[in-house]
Design an enzyme around this catalytic site. Structure first.
Site, mmCIF file in Angstrom:
data_model
loop_
_atom_site.group_PDB
_atom_site.id
_atom_site.type_symbol
_atom_site.label_atom_id
_atom_site.label_comp_id
_atom_site.label_asym_id
_atom_site.label_seq_id
_atom_site.Cartn_x
_atom_site.Cartn_y
_atom_site.Cartn_z
ATOM 1 C CD1 TRP A 101 -0.121 -1.457 3.172
ATOM 2 C CD2 TRP A 101 0.581 0.648 3.310
ATOM 3 N NE1 TRP A 101 0.653 -1.346 4.312
ATOM 4 C CE2 TRP A 101 1.085 -0.070 4.421
ATOM 5 C CE3 TRP A 101 0.899 2.018 3.192
ATOM 6 C CZ2 TRP A 101 1.894 0.531 5.398
ATOM 7 C CZ3 TRP A 101 1.705 2.615 4.153
ATOM 8 C CH2 TRP A 101 2.181 1.861 5.248
ATOM 9 C CE LYS B 231 -3.010 -9.424 -2.503
ATOM 10 N NZ LYS B 231 -3.319 -8.122 -1.800
ATOM 11 C CB ALA C 212 -2.020 -3.264 -0.390
ATOM 12 C CD GLU D 186 11.193 -4.002 -1.510
ATOM 13 O OE1 GLU D 186 11.490 -3.952 -0.294
ATOM 14 O OE2 GLU D 186 10.323 -3.296 -2.028
ATOM 15 N NE ARG E 29 10.671 8.649 -2.073
ATOM 16 C CZ ARG E 29 10.942 7.460 -2.599
ATOM 17 N NH1 ARG E 29 11.691 6.593 -1.924
ATOM 18 N NH2 ARG E 29 10.512 7.124 -3.789
ATOM 19 C CB CYS F 221 10.870 -1.239 2.347
ATOM 20 S SG CYS F 221 11.028 -0.832 0.595
#
Length: 480
Positions: A153, A177, A179, A253, A281, A287
Site C-alpha cells: 500500500w 493483487k 494491497a 522485496e 519521504r 522499506c
C-alpha cells in the site's frame, strides 16, 4: 472528499470490468477514517477467470514483436505523466501521502514503464563455440509465463509499475493483487495500460481484503509460473514456503531496518537534508526509510537538535491539502504499531525530544518524532518502525556503527554520511545491505537494481537486472 469522476472500482479481468463473487469491502480515506467507496472482494472463481485470461493471452503476447510490447509501455508512461495530477490526488485520497510525495511517486512510477519499454527490445541471447570445439552453444531467452504480482500500500503506483513494466516487456501476462488499503490506483493503472494498447488478458487486477485463500490458490495453480511480492518479511516467508511446493520462480522485496550512519567528519547540514529524505519521504512509510540513526558521539547532540528542528517544522494534515508535508499513516493499525514501539522505547530509557505521543481527532495521524538516548536493544532500534520516528543511537567509531547495522537480520538499505570518500566506500563495502546511499538520502531509481540481502528479500527489481526475473534461458547444443 470524493473520488475523481470515472475512477474504476471493479475487478479487471480479460479486458473487462466486473463485480466479484465474494461481496465487497470499503476503501478508507486515512485522513478522515471515512469510506471512499466499496470495491469487489474477488473469489476463487474470479481468480480462475483471471488466470484463464492471462494464460490464454500469454502465447500471443510472448510472440508479439518486442517493439510492440515496448510501445504499449511507452504510451502508458506518457499517459501517466499527462494524468499526473489525477493519479496523485487518487493516491493521496486512498493512502494519505502528501500531494508533493504523490506527484513525485507518479513521476517515479511512470519511469518504470519508460525504462522497460526500452529494455523490451534489448532482450538477447548468445552464440559461442564450446571449449571442446565439438559444438556451438546457443542461448536465447523467453518469458517465464503468467506472473502473479502482489503489491503493498505504501507506493501503490510505483510498486505496481516496477513489476508490470518488466513483466510485459519480457512477454509475460500478469494477474495483479494490490494491497487492500490502496486498490484504486492499481485499477486506474489497468485502465491506462488498456488505453495504451495492452491486449485483453495481458493485465488483470483482483481486489480483496482476504488475500490468504486467493493467493494460496493462485500459487497452487499450474498456470502461475512467477511470483513477485513486495511487503513484510513475515508474509514473504509464508509465500516462499507456498511457492516452493510447485517451484514457482520468486522475487521478494521485503522489510528493512535501515541504518543511517553519521560520522564525525560529515557535513551535518547535508546529513540532516539527507535524513529528511531518508526518514520522512512518504511519512516514513517506506522499506527504504532510515530506521537506525547511528551517529558518532562527538556530533550526536548537534545532529539530533538540527534534525528535531527540521522535523518539527513539518506541517501535518490531510494528504490532499496542498500545504501538507506529513500526511496520515495508512490505517489505525499502523498508528497502534508505531505508538507501541515508541512507548516501549521511552520506557526503556529513551527521551522524546520531539513528538512521541499520538494525536487526537479524526484520521490516522502520528506526529514527527525524534528520540535520543535510544538503547541499542530497544523496540525502535531492532524493529522496523514504518512511520515518522527517528531514533538516534550514539556510536564510538566506524566499527561500532557497523556492528549495530550488520547485527540486523534485515539488509535492504543503508546510508552513510562522511567527508572522506575512501572512508565512506570502505563502509559501503562492509555494510550488509543491498543498496547504499553515500552522502545521499535517496537511493531509489528505475535505472538501478533495487533489492536487499538476508531477510530483506530475493532478486532485484529495476535497472538492467529487472527484466531478468521474468525471463528463462534456453540453451541449444548445435552442430553446423
Amino acid at each position: 472528499m470524493t473520488l475523481p469522476a470515472g475512477t474504476p472500482s471493479e475487478l479487471f479481468i480479460d479486458g473487462k470490468w466486473s463485480g466479484g463473487s465474494g461481496g465487497g469491502f470499503a476503501v478508507l480515506n486515512p485522513s478522515t477514517g471515512e469510506a471512499l467507496c466499496e470495491v469487489p472482494r474477488a473469489g476463487l472463481d474470479d481468480l480462475d477467470r483471471a488466470l484463464a485470461a492471462a494464460a490464454s493471452a500469454q502465447p500471443d503476447w510472448a510472440a508479439a514483436a518486442p517493439r510492440e510490447r515496448g510501445e504499449v509501455l511507452r504510451k502508458a508512461f506518457e499517459a501517466m505523466i499527462s494524468r499526473r495530477e489525477e493519479i496523485a490526488y487518487l493516491m493521496s485520497l486512498e493512502m494519505g501521502k502528501s500531494l508533493t510525495d504523490a506527484r513525485g511517486e507518479v513521476t517515479y512510477a511512470a519511469e518504470f514503464f519508460r525504462w522497460f519499454a526500452e529494455e523490451a527490445v534489448r532482450v538477447g541471447g548468445e552464440l559461442r563455440m564450446a571449449p571442446s570445439g565439438a559444438n556451438r552453444i546457443l542461448t536465447f531467452r523467453k518469458p517465464v509465463g503468467v506472473a502473479l504480482l502482489l503489491t503493498p500500500w505504501n507506493f501503490p503506483a510505483a510498486m505496481a509499475t516496477r513489476k508490470i513494466g518488466p513483466a510485459l516487456a519480457a512477454g509475460c501476462t500478469v494477474v495483479l493483487k494490490p494491497a487492500e488499503d490502496t486498490p484504486l490506483t492499481a485499477l486506474l493503472l489497468a485502465q491506462i495500460l488498456t488505453e495504451a494498447g495492452a491486449p485483453a488478458g495481458t493485465v488483470n487486477v483482483l481486489t480483496t481484503d482476504r488475500p490468504g485463500e486467493l493467493v494460496g490458490a493462485a500459487l497452487a495453480d499450474h498456470r502461475v509460473r512467477k511470483l513477485s511480492f513486495t511487503g513484510s518479511t513475515g508474509v514473504g516467508r509464508t509465500l516462499l514456503k507456498q511457492a516452493a511446493d510447485r517451484i514457482v520462480n520468486t522475487t521478494l522485496e521485503l522489510g528493512g531496518n535501515d541504518p543511517f550512519l553519521v560520522l564525525d567528519d560529515a557535513d551535518l547540514d547535508a546529513a540532516v537534508d539527507g535524513a529528511m529524505l531518508a526518514k520522512m519521504r512518504n511519512g516514513g512509510q517506506a522499506c527504504t526509510a532510515a530506521n537506525q540513526f547511528l551517529v558518532q558521539e562527538s556530533v550526536a547532540e548537534e545532529f539530533a537538535a538540527r534534525l528535531a528542528r527540521r522535523m518539527g517544522q513539518l506541517r501535518m494534515g490531510a494528504g490532499t491539502e496542498e500545504q501538507t508535508e506529513l500526511g496520515p499513516m495508512v490505517n489505525a493499525r499502523a498508528v497502534e504499531g508505531i505508538a507501541d514501539k515508541v512507548e516501549r522505547t521511552v520506557a526503556a530509557g529513551a527521551r522524546a525530544v520531539l513528538g512521541g505521543q499520538r494525536t487526537a481527532g479524526a484520521g490516522f495521524f502520528y506526529p514527527a518524532t525524534v528520540l535520543t538516548g535510544v538503547p541499542r536493544d530497544s523496540a525502535v532500534a531492532t524493529e522496523e518502525v514504518f512511520g515518522p520516528v527517528a531514533p538516534i543511537i550514539t556510536v564510538r567509531d566506524d566499527d561500532d556503527a557497523l556492528a549495530i547495522a550488520n547485527a540486523s537480520e534485515m539488509g535492504l538499505t543503508g546510508y552513510v554520511y562522511t567527508g572522506d570518500l575512501a572512508r565512506g566506500l570502505r563502509i559501503c563495502e562492509r555494510l550488509e545491505v543491498g543498496m547504499v546511499g553515500l552522502n545521499r538520502g535517496l537511493v531509489s531509481d528505475p535505472a538501478a537494481p533495487f533489492g536487499g540481502v538476508k531477510q530483506s528479500g530475493l532478486g532485484r527489481e529495476g535497472g538492467y537486472e529487472g527484466i531478468d526475473a521474468y525471463l528463462e534461458t534456453t540453451y541449444v547444443a548445435a552442430n553446423w
